[in-house]
Design a protein around this motif. Structure first.
Motif, short mmCIF file in Angstrom:
data_model
loop_
_atom_site.label_atom_id
_atom_site.label_comp_id
_atom_site.label_asym_id
_atom_site.label_seq_id
_atom_site.Cartn_x
_atom_site.Cartn_y
_atom_site.Cartn_z
N VAL A 203 0.85 -1.20 0.00
CA VAL A 203 0.00 0.00 0.00
C VAL A 203 0.88 1.25 0.00
O VAL A 203 0.70 2.16 -0.82
N ILE A 204 1.84 1.31 0.93
CA ILE A 204 2.73 2.48 1.04
C ILE A 204 3.61 2.61 -0.20
O ILE A 204 3.78 3.69 -0.76
N TYR A 205 4.15 1.45 -0.64
CA TYR A 205 5.08 1.44 -1.77
C TYR A 205 4.40 1.94 -3.05
O TYR A 205 4.92 2.83 -3.74
N TYR A 206 3.23 1.38 -3.39
CA TYR A 206 2.55 1.78 -4.62
C TYR A 206 1.96 3.18 -4.51
O TYR A 206 1.96 3.94 -5.49
N TRP A 207 1.46 3.53 -3.32
CA TRP A 207 0.92 4.89 -3.14
C TRP A 207 2.03 5.93 -3.35
O TRP A 207 1.86 6.89 -4.09
N ALA A 208 3.19 5.70 -2.73
CA ALA A 208 4.31 6.65 -2.86
C ALA A 208 4.82 6.70 -4.30
O ALA A 208 5.08 7.78 -4.85
N GLY A 209 4.94 5.51 -4.93
CA GLY A 209 5.43 5.46 -6.31
C GLY A 209 4.51 6.16 -7.28
O GLY A 209 4.96 6.89 -8.18
N LEU A 210 3.21 5.97 -7.09
CA LEU A 210 2.25 6.58 -8.02
C LEU A 210 2.04 8.06 -7.72
O LEU A 210 1.70 8.84 -8.63
N LYS A 211 2.26 8.48 -6.48
CA LYS A 211 2.26 9.92 -6.19
C LYS A 211 3.45 10.58 -6.88
O LYS A 211 3.36 11.72 -7.37
N MET A 212 4.56 9.86 -6.93
CA MET A 212 5.72 10.37 -7.65
C MET A 212 5.39 10.50 -9.14
O MET A 212 5.79 11.47 -9.80
#
Length: 629
Positions: free
Chosen positions: A174-183
């Protein structure tokens, strides 16, 4: 140890996000409104958007090509009628050049009709850029995001933003994909389509009802939804060809280059020997520069100059299958970034059905690539893990394989890394080759190729590149509510078996389909349906009308039954069996338009049926002892 790796990854994402934010704030916007086009641009726009304008007949285009002599050559001759080739033709003709284009089969008959249908910025490239500290990959993402927005703006009737859901099965994901897609959002900057966001497991199931909530050893924690673009690829490609023709380019499909012409004194390529595959006649056409945009077949063109030239194409294939609409909700895709064997699997709603597919696999180059049964089964097995519905081989309506021409720059000192970017080179004087890249970046690939052609031929353009300001035919003045005009002002007159003509309503499904497929030109199709009694549907359950066959024959260089069922409509890709049932009607209308005799009609039927056999639908699959061979 695993926790340490995960923490380092999150730290890398955080650092890269900060860098990307700073870079995005410093990068100037290159919106289509930022640069002027002057009178030349307005003249071209008027020509393309004129509702009474029609593309020159095929005979006129052929005469323009055969009339290009050594004393009065074309400025640029393009070999290849895919997205890049048609992009080169449009770019060069709108710079004021005399331009010709030839395509062995049909526009978009190769890679350009067999894509994933996504206009994407490259989320995976961004991940590689972060973890490998690869600035080249980051540049690819910036470039693709800019071009993604441009493609959607240039063809608003055929392209749109599509939300894509990524399921997460632990809180780290959740954190990994959320952060990556926010980037990904941050890197997009002004080219952003919509902001990504997290949805709880319950919210996710409301948005995607067929998504599985539990598996053998996992529970859905939520999803992250981000946005990319989606298109009708072959119709966009045909639109580019027709737009180039309206702007003045001589474009000719079913015209094969059989050899290149060389000036013996200078060794420069000065044209091509061409065979018209419809009439069988051959002719020479001369040009100051020849652009090789033959996609996976660009090595074949290069070998016409030097048989011993090293290949620059490393072909990879992507297999896609089409499933019924109930596999995915309308307006929401599903992308699994990492399956059991490390590949990406996706499910996307497309034209009322669901497209599912894999990523790159090694392959060989062929005119009609066919999907491997193992690949089809892999896709079915992979999506089965993420859905709460029974996934069946019998549900496969169509399956196809597309070849992507990954490129190696022949001038590069190292061939270690195959380029995901495009390559433009001039190995032989007068022959500029452009290959690699992807659908999303076709416009900028074409711009680079034309710049190289100008340099090679010492050409004098009347203006700079204008394709970031020119909408594809049917796109200028189009609005999402355009379909209501068709629904309210036209009826579908249908011819019965007794040759009586009875009226039928222009229902919303048919009106929306015509509006999205033809843009503002849809009224011409609706008028044919109304005035010529061609308002029947070609296949039950699909919105394609008989009138489209006549329209495409008259205004879109549709020369064969396969041209229509595969590239003008998408029936072959959506439902192979429905396409087969529609063939007799399609051929009868084309025969009337092109004055075919009985033997020609029979030949067309045989060719089309053979073509459809390469689409491995459930009916085309071979069974033995309950298993597929």
């Amino acid at each position: 140890m695993a926790t340490g790796i995960r923490l380092r990854r999150l730290a890398a994402i955080a650092a890269a996000t900060a860098s990307a934010t700073a870079y995005a704030s410093l990068t100037p916007s290159t919106s289509s409104n930022d640069r002027g086009g002057g009178p030349a641009l307005e003249s071209i726009r008027r020509r393309i958007s004129d509702p009474t304008a029609a593309v020159p007949p095929r005979a006129v285009q052929r005469a323009a090509l055969s009339g290009a002599s050594s004393s009065e050559p074309l400025d640029i001759l393009v070999i290849g009628g895919g997205a890049t080739g048609c992009g080169v033709a449009l770019d060069s003709v709108t710079r004021g050049f005399r331009v010709g284009l030839v395509e062995r089969e049909d526009f978009a008959s190769g890679t350009s009709s067999r894509s994933t249908k996504l206009i994407h910025g490259g989320v995976r490239y961004l991940e590689k850029a972060v973890f490998n500290l690869d600035y080249r990959q980051l540049k690819l993402v910036f470039h693709a995001l800019k071009e993604r927005k441009q493609v959607i703006e240039n063809a608003p009737h055929m392209c749109h933003a599509l939300p894509c859901m990524t399921p997460c099965y632990n809180w780290f994901e959740v954190i990994y994909y959320w952060a990556g897609l926010k980037m990904y959002d941050l890197v997009a900057g002004r080219q952003l389509l919509h902001l990504s966001r997290y949805y709880s497991s319950q919210e996710s199931l409301e948005l995607f009802p067929t998504l599985a909530q539990k598996g053998k050893d996992w529970v859905l924690k939520g999803t992250v939804v981000y946005y990319d673009g989606q298109m009708n690829d072959s119709r966009l490609n045909v639109g580019l060809a027709c737009t180039a023709a309206l702007a003045g380019a001589a474009v000719l499909n079913h015209a094969e280059v059989i050899s290149l012409l060389k000036d013996e004194a200078s060794g420069r390529i000065i044209g091509a020997r061409i065979r018209d595959n419809i009439s069988g006649k051959e002719f020479n056409t001369y040009a100051k520069v020849v652009v090789n945009a033959a996609g996976p077949f660009c090595d074949s063109v290069r070998k016409m100059v030097d048989e011993n030239v090293l290949p620059m194409i490393c072909p990879s294939s992507g297999v896609h299958i089409v499933l019924p609409d109930y596999y995915s909700p309308e307006g929401m895709g599903l992308i699994v970034p990492k399956t059991k064997d490390g590949r990406v699997v996706f499910m996307l709603p497309w034209l009322g059905r669901t497209v599912a597919g894999t990523t790159d696999s090694n392959t060989f180059i062929t005119m009609l690539p066919e999907p491997n049964e193992d690949e089809i089964q892999f896709i079915l097995d992979a999506i089965c893990d993420y859905l709460n519905v029974k996934v069946r081989r019998t549900d496969v309506l169509s399956a196809w394989s597309g070849i992507r021409p990954l490129a190696v720059d022949p001038s590069a000192k190292s061939t270690e890394s195959i380029s995901r970017d495009h390559v433009v080179c001039e190995e032989f004087p007068g022959l500029v080759t452009v290959t690699g890249g992807k659908w999303t970046t076709y416009r900028s690939m074409a711009e680079d190729a034309v710049d190289a052609a100008i340099k090679s031929g010492k050409l004098n353009p009347s203006n700079g590149c204008l394709t970031d300001k020119i909408r594809v035919v049917g796109g200028d003045g189009w609005e999402p509510a355009h379909f209501t005009i068709l629904a309210q002002q036209y009826v579908r007159m249908k011819r019965t078996r007794g040759d009586k003509v009875v009226p039928g309503i222009m229902d919303t499904a048919a009106a929306k389909h015509l509006s999205h497929a033809y843009g503002t030109r849809a009224e011409k199709v609706a008028a044919i349906a109304q005035d010529e009694g061609l308002g029947k549907r070609l296949a039950h359950g699909y919105p394609f009308l008989e009138a489209e066959v006549a329209y495409c024959a008259r205004y879109e260089y549709c020369e064969s039954a396969v041209d229509f069922i595969a590239r003008r409509s998408r029936l072959a890709f959506l439902d192979t069996d429905a396409a087969g049932r529609a063939l007799p009607q399609v051929i009868d209308i084309l025969a009337s338009e092109h004055k075919w005799d009985k033997s020609k009609k029979k030949e067309e039927l045989e060719k089309a049926r053979k073509f459809l056999e390469t689409f491995k639908s459930a009916r085309n699959a071979q069974f033995h002892d309950g298993k597929h061979n």
